[in-house]
Design a protein around this motif. Structure first.
Motif, PDB file in Angstrom:
ATOM      1  N   GLN A   1      -3.671  -6.053  -3.454  1.00 33.55           N
ATOM      2  CA  GLN A   1      -4.901  -6.800  -3.754  1.00 33.55           C
ATOM      3  C   GLN A   1      -4.697  -8.300  -3.521  1.00 33.55           C
ATOM      4  O   GLN A   1      -5.544  -8.965  -2.926  1.00 33.55           O
ATOM      5  CB  GLN A   1      -5.326  -6.548  -5.204  1.00 33.55           C
ATOM      6  CG  GLN A   1      -6.599  -7.241  -5.610  1.00 33.55           C
ATOM      7  CD  GLN A   1      -7.846  -6.578  -5.066  1.00 33.55           C
ATOM      8  OE1 GLN A   1      -7.937  -5.357  -5.043  1.00 33.55           O
ATOM      9  NE2 GLN A   1      -8.807  -7.365  -4.632  1.00 33.55           N
TER      10      GLN A   1
ATOM     11  N   ILE B   1     -12.493  -6.484   1.312  1.00 35.52           N
ATOM     12  CA  ILE B   1     -11.272  -6.068   0.625  1.00 35.52           C
ATOM     13  C   ILE B   1     -11.206  -4.556   0.409  1.00 35.52           C
ATOM     14  O   ILE B   1     -10.156  -3.943   0.634  1.00 35.52           O
ATOM     15  CB  ILE B   1     -11.092  -6.862  -0.682  1.00 35.52           C
ATOM     16  CG1 ILE B   1     -10.752  -8.313  -0.307  1.00 35.52           C
ATOM     17  CG2 ILE B   1     -10.014  -6.246  -1.566  1.00 35.52           C
ATOM     18  CD1 ILE B   1     -10.625  -9.261  -1.446  1.00 35.52           C
ATOM     19  N   ASP B   2     -12.278  -3.918  -0.013  1.00 34.46           N
ATOM     20  CA  ASP B   2     -12.227  -2.471  -0.272  1.00 34.46           C
ATOM     21  C   ASP B   2     -11.870  -1.675   0.979  1.00 34.46           C
ATOM     22  O   ASP B   2     -11.003  -0.786   0.934  1.00 34.46           O
ATOM     23  CB  ASP B   2     -13.553  -1.973  -0.852  1.00 34.46           C
ATOM     24  CG  ASP B   2     -13.774  -2.432  -2.284  1.00 34.46           C
ATOM     25  OD1 ASP B   2     -12.796  -2.829  -2.960  1.00 34.46           O
ATOM     26  OD2 ASP B   2     -14.941  -2.409  -2.730  1.00 34.46           O
TER      27      ASP B   2
ATOM     28  N   ALA C   1      -4.565  -8.920   0.212  1.00 30.68           N
ATOM     29  CA  ALA C   1      -5.910  -8.771   0.780  1.00 30.68           C
ATOM     30  C   ALA C   1      -6.754 -10.004   0.461  1.00 30.68           C
ATOM     31  O   ALA C   1      -7.467 -10.518   1.328  1.00 30.68           O
ATOM     32  CB  ALA C   1      -6.570  -7.498   0.243  1.00 30.68           C
ATOM     33  N   ASN C   2      -6.650 -10.501  -0.760  1.00 26.77           N
ATOM     34  CA  ASN C   2      -7.388 -11.706  -1.160  1.00 26.77           C
ATOM     35  C   ASN C   2      -6.936 -12.923  -0.361  1.00 26.77           C
ATOM     36  O   ASN C   2      -7.738 -13.821  -0.100  1.00 26.77           O
ATOM     37  CB  ASN C   2      -7.216 -11.986  -2.653  1.00 26.77           C
ATOM     38  CG  ASN C   2      -7.986 -11.027  -3.517  1.00 26.77           C
ATOM     39  OD1 ASN C   2      -9.006 -10.488  -3.113  1.00 26.77           O
ATOM     40  ND2 ASN C   2      -7.488 -10.794  -4.715  1.00 26.77           N
TER      41      ASN C   2
ATOM     42  N   LEU D   1      -8.153  -2.295   1.855  1.00 29.68           N
ATOM     43  CA  LEU D   1      -7.243  -1.557   0.989  1.00 29.68           C
ATOM     44  C   LEU D   1      -7.219  -0.068   1.346  1.00 29.68           C
ATOM     45  O   LEU D   1      -6.148   0.541   1.411  1.00 29.68           O
ATOM     46  CB  LEU D   1      -7.634  -1.745  -0.480  1.00 29.68           C
ATOM     47  CG  LEU D   1      -7.364  -3.124  -1.069  1.00 29.68           C
ATOM     48  CD1 LEU D   1      -8.054  -3.273  -2.427  1.00 29.68           C
ATOM     49  CD2 LEU D   1      -5.869  -3.383  -1.196  1.00 29.68           C
TER      50      LEU D   1
ATOM     51  N   GLY E   1      -0.591  -1.740  -6.209  1.00 31.97           N
ATOM     52  CA  GLY E   1      -1.976  -2.182  -6.092  1.00 31.97           C
ATOM     53  C   GLY E   1      -2.179  -3.672  -6.328  1.00 31.97           C
ATOM     54  O   GLY E   1      -2.986  -4.306  -5.651  1.00 31.97           O
TER      55      GLY E   1
ATOM     56  N   CYS F   1       0.838  -1.211   0.000  1.00 34.85           N
ATOM     57  CA  CYS F   1       0.000   0.000   0.000  1.00 34.85           C
ATOM     58  C   CYS F   1       0.872   1.259   0.000  1.00 34.85           C
ATOM     59  O   CYS F   1       0.624   2.194  -0.763  1.00 34.85           O
ATOM     60  CB  CYS F   1      -0.930   0.006   1.209  1.00 34.85           C
ATOM     61  SG  CYS F   1      -2.250  -1.225   1.122  1.00 34.85           S
TER      62      CYS F   1
ATOM     63  N   ASP G   1     -14.202 -11.526  -0.074  1.00 34.29           N
ATOM     64  CA  ASP G   1     -14.373 -10.365  -0.951  1.00 34.29           C
ATOM     65  C   ASP G   1     -15.020  -9.155  -0.282  1.00 34.29           C
ATOM     66  O   ASP G   1     -14.663  -8.021  -0.584  1.00 34.29           O
ATOM     67  CB  ASP G   1     -15.192 -10.746  -2.188  1.00 34.29           C
ATOM     68  CG  ASP G   1     -14.417 -11.651  -3.130  1.00 34.29           C
ATOM     69  OD1 ASP G   1     -13.176 -11.723  -3.020  1.00 34.29           O
ATOM     70  OD2 ASP G   1     -15.057 -12.297  -3.988  1.00 34.29           O
TER      71      ASP G   1
END
Length: 169
Positions: free
Chosen positions: A117, A129-130, A120-121, A133, A113, A108, A126
């Motif tokens: 990502q 995740i937003d 995070a995955n 991030l 990115g 980050c 799902d």
């Protein structure tokens, strides 16, 4: 009472904190303290951490750093795809989940990115995740502002393949 979404790892295990930079140690210790506050169900640890961050980074930035850490932890607790493992706050060892949380914040901070990502995955379903991030970007940027620069690293293909059958020693 249901089982917590994270668990304490017995001492000793895995990689050592002493081999990490101060910025990396800051992440690990901060996440551990916040997680420990969840596990212990006391808010004393959280109040102490807020006071420490405000003293070190100023009232506004210190508060924003703690809010970002809180958001990362609450997202892990709510949307983790399994139990997240961490050590006691003062333990010199590092678990795989802790290692990849540091790598997540590093990605980050360096605006990588794709790596952020992927990490995070690896940690979350799902739905989380937003938020994860966003909190990671905010924490990485505030740390950079206060000279807590994380070393940029490239991870091997294992993570990109989605494999979870590895450990660090």
């Amino acid at each position: 009472m249901s089982a917590p979404d994270f668990e304490l790892v017995p001492y000793p295990n895995s990689l050592e904190l002493r081999k990490m930079t101060e910025a990396e140690k800051f992440i690990v210790r901060s996440l551990r303290k916040w997680l420990f506050g969840h596990w212990d169900e006391t808010h004393y640890v959280w109040r102490c951490m807020m006071r420490e961050c405000r003293t070190s980074f100023g009232d506004e930035d210190g508060s924003k750093i703690v809010i970002s850490i809180s958001k990362i932890v609450s997202t892990l607790v709510k949307h983790g795809n399994r139990k997240i493992r961490f050590h006691q706050p003062c333990c010199p060892c590092l678990d795989t989940d802790e290692y990849y949380l540091v790598r997540f914040i590093t990605a980050c901070q360096h605006n990588n990115g794709a790596l952020a990502q992927a990490l995070a995955n690896w940690l979350l379903v799902d739905d989380g995740i937003d938020d994860f991030l966003t909190a990671g970007l905010r924490l990485g940027n505030k740390m950079k502002k206060h000279a807590l620069q994380l070393p940029e690293l490239v991870l091997d293909q294992t993570l990109a393949d989605g494999s979870k059958s590895f450990s660090l020693h």
